[in-house]
Design a protein around this motif. Sequence first.
Motif: not given
Length: 338
Positions: A313-330
């Motif tokens: 779950q801790k890995l997922l929390d970090v993932c989701l934060k980074d992922l949201k930024g990556n998606i918005e950048k695109g």
Amino acid sequence: MFAARQAVGLFQRRAFSSTAANASKVAILGAAGGIGQPLSLLLKLNPRVSELALYDIVGAPGVAADISHVNTKSTVKGYGKGEAKEALKGSEIVLIPAGVPRKPGMTRDDLFNTNASIVRDLAKECAEACPDASILIIANPVNSTVPITAEVFKSKGVYNPKKLFGVTTLDVVRASRFISELKKTDPANESIVVVGGHSGATIVPLLSQSGSELKGEQLDEYVKRVQFGGDEVVKAKDGKGSATLSMAMAGARFAESLLKAAQGQKGVIEPTFVDSPLYKESHGVTYFASNVELGPNGVEKIHPVGDVTEYEQKLLDVCLKDLKGNIEKGEKFVKENP
């Protein structure tokens, strides 16, 4: 010569299930590159492919001439600069490995400025020439290039979320290979669930759902290797290349799964980064990689993450934060650079 024919036949039997009654046209955009060439060869060996169209700004006709000599039934044609639409016409599946490779010290996100423009322009060609095709994005950073492609298709009024895929298969291939090395098992018998995205900390292996268990430092090292396995290759190639051969194998595997599903096989499941209403509602991200059941029309069913450990779950929390930024950048890139 006889031994060579035997070797090709053995590879085909192992790599692909069986000769299909139906066959398909597949196009590769960026076919002359480090991923594109081995990917082209692997798809030439696939009996489900009847026609292979290879496009690149330079070199594709040569690649096509070379692999056209491989003794399988599919026809191959190469296309050069300005001929993308001709290559794409009638394609059922399009794979896009085009773009620049990573260099030492680079993350997938560092590739953004160059590859974003390449993917945007190729997405425009696809939207106009083959809007109903399944589009498989290999060009990094996938977390951003998939949203870029989606926004282009939306702008053309032809977006189908069930037919746009970010190829994350290599993360599962690595996760399965690396766990087999630790467990001393056959990697063919390992299948690690990997979710999230396709870049660094957004790659989350879920051992708790895969019949494997590691603890402490060994678990930390395993997760880091899965997340940053591409760095091993970049370093080993001394800055002269990235993970091209293993990525080509992963891309060919995903294309094979999509072809099997399109041609009627049931229960075909592959990990892939897709438009996911399930995760948008539950986690606030528009796109997410998870196990997806494939069908004749693309995405059939998106499998939920399910129960995870506190560590995961801790890995997922970090993932989701980074992922949201990556998606918005695109998405932002396409809005500012239509």
